[in-house]
Scaffold this active site. Structure first.
Site, PDB file in Angstrom:
ATOM      1  N   THR A   1     -12.354   8.554  -1.202  1.00  0.00           N
ATOM      2  CA  THR A   1     -12.831   8.296  -2.574  1.00  0.00           C
ATOM      3  C   THR A   1     -14.078   9.158  -2.840  1.00  0.00           C
ATOM      4  O   THR A   1     -14.682   9.711  -1.913  1.00  0.00           O
ATOM      5  CB  THR A   1     -13.218   6.807  -2.755  1.00  0.00           C
ATOM      6  OG1 THR A   1     -14.377   6.543  -1.957  1.00  0.00           O
ATOM      7  CG2 THR A   1     -12.084   5.865  -2.347  1.00  0.00           C
TER       8      THR A   1
ATOM      9  N   ARG B   1      -7.248  17.733   1.288  1.00  0.00           N
ATOM     10  CA  ARG B   1      -8.412  17.695   0.385  1.00  0.00           C
ATOM     11  C   ARG B   1      -8.770  19.098  -0.102  1.00  0.00           C
ATOM     12  O   ARG B   1      -9.212  19.274  -1.240  1.00  0.00           O
ATOM     13  CB  ARG B   1      -9.622  17.097   1.119  1.00  0.00           C
ATOM     14  CG  ARG B   1      -9.475  15.622   1.384  1.00  0.00           C
ATOM     15  CD  ARG B   1     -10.454  15.117   2.426  1.00  0.00           C
ATOM     16  NE  ARG B   1     -10.286  13.679   2.608  1.00  0.00           N
ATOM     17  CZ  ARG B   1     -10.925  12.971   3.531  1.00  0.00           C
ATOM     18  NH1 ARG B   1     -11.778  13.543   4.362  1.00  0.00           N
ATOM     19  NH2 ARG B   1     -10.714  11.677   3.627  1.00  0.00           N
TER      20      ARG B   1
ATOM     21  N   GLU C   1      -7.318  10.347  -0.626  1.00  0.00           N
ATOM     22  CA  GLU C   1      -7.856  11.451   0.201  1.00  0.00           C
ATOM     23  C   GLU C   1      -9.377  11.374   0.308  1.00  0.00           C
ATOM     24  O   GLU C   1     -10.063  12.387   0.248  1.00  0.00           O
ATOM     25  CB  GLU C   1      -7.470  12.804  -0.398  1.00  0.00           C
ATOM     26  CG  GLU C   1      -5.992  13.011  -0.541  1.00  0.00           C
ATOM     27  CD  GLU C   1      -5.342  13.430   0.753  1.00  0.00           C
ATOM     28  OE1 GLU C   1      -6.060  13.721   1.719  1.00  0.00           O
ATOM     29  OE2 GLU C   1      -4.105  13.442   0.781  1.00  0.00           O
TER      30      GLU C   1
ATOM     31  N   PRO D   1      -2.588  -2.146   3.714  1.00  0.00           N
ATOM     32  CA  PRO D   1      -3.021  -3.015   2.605  1.00  0.00           C
ATOM     33  C   PRO D   1      -4.509  -3.374   2.699  1.00  0.00           C
ATOM     34  O   PRO D   1      -5.198  -3.428   1.685  1.00  0.00           O
ATOM     35  CB  PRO D   1      -2.138  -4.259   2.771  1.00  0.00           C
ATOM     36  CG  PRO D   1      -0.921  -3.784   3.492  1.00  0.00           C
ATOM     37  CD  PRO D   1      -1.360  -2.652   4.370  1.00  0.00           C
TER      38      PRO D   1
HETATM   39  C1  LIG Z   1      -0.998   6.946  -5.880  1.00  0.00           C
HETATM   40  C2  LIG Z   1      -1.578   6.910  -4.510  1.00  0.00           C
HETATM   41  C3  LIG Z   1      -0.991   7.649  -3.485  1.00  0.00           C
HETATM   42  C4  LIG Z   1      -1.483   7.569  -2.168  1.00  0.00           C
HETATM   43  N1  LIG Z   1      -0.848   8.252  -1.168  1.00  0.00           N
HETATM   44  C5  LIG Z   1      -1.201   7.997   0.130  1.00  0.00           C
HETATM   45  C6  LIG Z   1      -0.429   8.537   1.212  1.00  0.00           C
HETATM   46  O1  LIG Z   1       0.530   9.305   1.010  1.00  0.00           O
HETATM   47  N2  LIG Z   1      -0.759   8.181   2.490  1.00  0.00           N
HETATM   48  C7  LIG Z   1      -1.812   7.345   2.772  1.00  0.00           C
HETATM   49  O2  LIG Z   1      -2.051   7.056   3.949  1.00  0.00           O
HETATM   50  N3  LIG Z   1      -2.579   6.833   1.759  1.00  0.00           N
HETATM   51  C8  LIG Z   1      -2.286   7.127   0.468  1.00  0.00           C
HETATM   52  N4  LIG Z   1      -3.027   6.581  -0.574  1.00  0.00           N
HETATM   53  C9  LIG Z   1      -4.107   5.650  -0.247  1.00  0.00           C
HETATM   54  C10 LIG Z   1      -5.500   6.175  -0.504  1.00  0.00           C
HETATM   55  O3  LIG Z   1      -5.838   7.182   0.407  1.00  0.00           O
HETATM   56  C11 LIG Z   1      -6.473   4.967  -0.463  1.00  0.00           C
HETATM   57  O4  LIG Z   1      -6.206   4.208  -1.621  1.00  0.00           O
HETATM   58  C12 LIG Z   1      -7.928   5.410  -0.404  1.00  0.00           C
HETATM   59  O5  LIG Z   1      -8.240   5.877   0.883  1.00  0.00           O
HETATM   60  C13 LIG Z   1      -8.898   4.265  -0.749  1.00  0.00           C
HETATM   61  O6  LIG Z   1      -8.612   3.129  -0.015  1.00  0.00           O
HETATM   62  P1  LIG Z   1      -8.485   1.705  -0.747  1.00  0.00           P
HETATM   63  O7  LIG Z   1      -7.560   1.834  -1.900  1.00  0.00           O
HETATM   64  O8  LIG Z   1      -8.172   0.701   0.311  1.00  0.00           O
HETATM   65  O9  LIG Z   1      -9.921   1.418  -1.352  1.00  0.00           O
HETATM   66  P2  LIG Z   1     -11.192   0.803  -0.550  1.00  0.00           P
HETATM   67  O10 LIG Z   1     -11.395   1.527   0.728  1.00  0.00           O
HETATM   68  O11 LIG Z   1     -11.044  -0.687  -0.506  1.00  0.00           O
HETATM   69  O12 LIG Z   1     -12.377   1.175  -1.561  1.00  0.00           O
HETATM   70  C14 LIG Z   1     -12.641   0.408  -2.737  1.00  0.00           C
HETATM   71  C15 LIG Z   1     -13.966   0.898  -3.324  1.00  0.00           C
HETATM   72  O13 LIG Z   1     -15.001   0.703  -2.367  1.00  0.00           O
HETATM   73  C16 LIG Z   1     -15.701   1.926  -2.141  1.00  0.00           C
HETATM   74  N5  LIG Z   1     -16.101   1.969  -0.739  1.00  0.00           N
HETATM   75  C17 LIG Z   1     -15.291   1.901   0.352  1.00  0.00           C
HETATM   76  N6  LIG Z   1     -16.021   1.967   1.481  1.00  0.00           N
HETATM   77  C18 LIG Z   1     -17.310   2.098   1.099  1.00  0.00           C
HETATM   78  C19 LIG Z   1     -18.556   2.225   1.809  1.00  0.00           C
HETATM   79  N7  LIG Z   1     -18.596   2.254   3.139  1.00  0.00           N
HETATM   80  N8  LIG Z   1     -19.691   2.321   1.088  1.00  0.00           N
HETATM   81  C20 LIG Z   1     -19.661   2.319  -0.255  1.00  0.00           C
HETATM   82  N9  LIG Z   1     -18.530   2.210  -1.002  1.00  0.00           N
HETATM   83  C21 LIG Z   1     -17.376   2.108  -0.315  1.00  0.00           C
HETATM   84  C22 LIG Z   1     -14.689   3.019  -2.478  1.00  0.00           C
HETATM   85  O14 LIG Z   1     -15.346   4.220  -2.824  1.00  0.00           O
HETATM   86  C23 LIG Z   1     -13.970   2.386  -3.670  1.00  0.00           C
HETATM   87  O15 LIG Z   1     -14.710   2.585  -4.838  1.00  0.00           O
HETATM   88  C24 LIG Z   1      -2.607   6.734  -1.896  1.00  0.00           C
HETATM   89  C25 LIG Z   1      -3.228   6.036  -2.950  1.00  0.00           C
HETATM   90  C26 LIG Z   1      -2.736   6.120  -4.221  1.00  0.00           C
HETATM   91  C27 LIG Z   1      -3.402   5.345  -5.332  1.00  0.00           C
END
Ligand SMILES: Cc1cc2nc3c(=O)[nH]c(=O)nc-3n(C[C@H](O)[C@H](O)[C@H](O)COP(=O)(O)OP(=O)(O)OC[C@H]3O[C@@H](n4cnc5c(N)ncnc54)[C@H](O)[C@@H]3O)c2cc1C
Length: 388
Positions: free
Chosen positions: A370, A248, A368, A139
């Site tokens: 962003t 990816r 995978e 989360p």
């Molecule tokens: C439908 C769906 C299926 C998924 N399936 C899986 C799965 O099977 N297994 C699994 O483990 N995960 C899964 N995921 C999770 C997915 O890999 C994460 O949502 C993704 O890695 C982004 O993490 P977050 O949502 O916490 O966003 P955050 O990391 O909080 O990012 C939010 C924003 O901040 C930006 N950001 C983050 N860090 C930085 C930085 N250092 N500098 C600048 N900008 C930054 C990002 O680009 C984004 O725009 C899934 C997600 C979805 C929506």
């Protein structure tokens, strides 16, 4: 007229081996005849996947398609990419199902598992008799997965896991979850089986995107595992990151499939739709949009094909995969938006695929790694400096 005319402006078909074309065409047929007729019903029910198709997908060799032995199809990486492209022409949820099963569950067991783990799980996963999921994201930790709070502690001869994983594709339908957890400052992978005491999966509802795909949360509360459930062959973030490179790679091809589907659909529409006395396709702005779509698809196809050949030669670098994932998803999303727009009001209903692809690609842009994270990976690769 076939239901899908695949754009191939630079005659890239000529560069494919016959078995690569055959694998692609078989999946194209499956998507048109078996998958698409069922899709609308599943999209309308948030978080449901046509599980009845799993045996047919296994028969087509779609699970762990580029792995060898243990019942896997042993396709070339280009054939595997083409298969992912065709699946995502159907829906990103369909491609996600195969990507997770093959790239994120079978690949770590294949690469880092003990012989007993491989024999137990790989044939079952390849045949679709078992389903798997990959638990990395939490989360509070997505892009910065290294911050994960899930912990594994050794107590006597057993491991005890505690933590929560979120956004996990196929969590509630999985027989086995590959869960990444901190062991002191190290990261290790564990195989957590359905029904293990203290382990629970719940679905996440209310998604606008990837509706025909199951997305779950995993809860681990004092989950006890024997030593045999630890993946022995890898330590640290290399484990999950190497799996992500596999998945990816498939996405770089898959996103093009969604774009190709949108382009084909809107080109047919524009030729038939009459606006102000002539077909929409005869208008300059519509042609400009179609030209943009085809040009970006063609550039993306070249990128994906070269990437596949390098992967087959063992010369692939993860930064190359980042460029292809980042670019191909980005252009696919822009193409889906243009196609939706050209479809006018028809573009907002599910008789047409553009808006479904568009909202799906919002997920594909986020998961995978962003778009921003791949930009940072490439930035570091070019400059040798990690951006702060
Ligand atoms: C439908 C769906 C299926 C998924 N399936 C899986 C799965 O099977 N297994 C699994 O483990 N995960 C899964 N995921 C999770 C997915 O890999 C994460 O949502 C993704 O890695 C982004 O993490 P977050 O949502 O916490 O966003 P955050 O990391 O909080 O990012 C939010 C924003 O901040 C930006 N950001 C983050 N860090 C930085 C930085 N250092 N500098 C600048 N900008 C930054 C990002 O680009 C984004 O725009 C899934 C997600 C979805 C929506």
């Amino acid at each position: 007229m076939p239901d899908f005319d695949s754009p191939d402006f630079l005659l890239l078909d000529d560069l494919l081996a016959e078995e690569e074309r055959l694998a692609r065409d078989a999946v194209r047929d499956f998507v048109s005849k078996d998958f698409l007729p069922l899709l609308q019903e599943h999209v309308r029910q948030d978080g449901s996947f046509p599980m009845q198709l799993v045996p047919r997908m296994a028969e087509l060799g779609l699970f762990g398609a580029n792995l060898h032995g243990y019942g896997c199809a042993g396709m070339s990486n280009v054939a595997y990419g083409l298969v992912m492209q065709e699946l995502e022409r159907g829906d990103s949820g369909l491609r996600s199902f195969a990507s997770v099963q093959g790239g994120l569950v079978m690949y770590p067991i294949y690469s880092y598992g003990s012989e007993a783990q491989k024999e137990r799980w790989l044939p079952a996963l390849a045949s679709g008799k078992a389903i798997g999921c990959f638990g990395l994201t939490e989360p509070d930790f997505g892009s910065f997965a290294t911050g994960m709070r899930t912990r594994a502690e050794k107590k006597g001869s057993r491991w005890v896991l505690n933590g929560t994983k979120r956004w996990i594709t196929n969590g509630t339908v999985s027989d086995v979850a590959v869960v990444w957890a901190k062991v002191d400052d190290d990261v290790r992978g564990f195989l957590v089986e359905r029904g293990t005491k203290g382990f629970e999966a719940r679905d996440i509802k209310g998604k606008f995107s990837l509706r025909a795909s199951i997305t779950s949360e995993l809860f681990l509360s004092d989950v006890e595992l024997p030593e045999e459930n630890l993946l022995p062959g890898v330590r640290g973030m290399k484990g999950p990151l190497s799996c992500l490179t596999q998945a990816r790679y498939g996405i770089a091809w898959g996103a093009l499939g969604a774009a190709m589907g949108c382009y084909d659909e809107v080109l047919r529409y524009a030729k038939e739709r009459i606006v102000q006395g002539g077909p929409l396709a005869s208008k300059q702005i519509a042609q400009q949009r179609l030209v943009f779509m085809l040009t970006e698809i063609t550039k993306g196809q070249l990128l994906a094909l070269r990437l596949g050949r390098l992967k087959d030669e063992g010369r692939l670098h993860h930064a190359m995969v980042s460029m292809a994932k980042m670019n191909n998803v980005d252009v696919a999303l822009r193409i889906a938006r243009e196609a939706r727009d050209l479809l006018g009001a028809n573009g907002i209903v599910d008789d047409y695929s553009a808006m479904r692809h568009m909202v799906n690609l919002e997920t594909v842009r986020t998961y995978e790694g962003t778009h921003d994270i791949h930009t940072l990976i490439l930035g570091e690769h070019i400059t040798g400096m990690r951006a702060l």
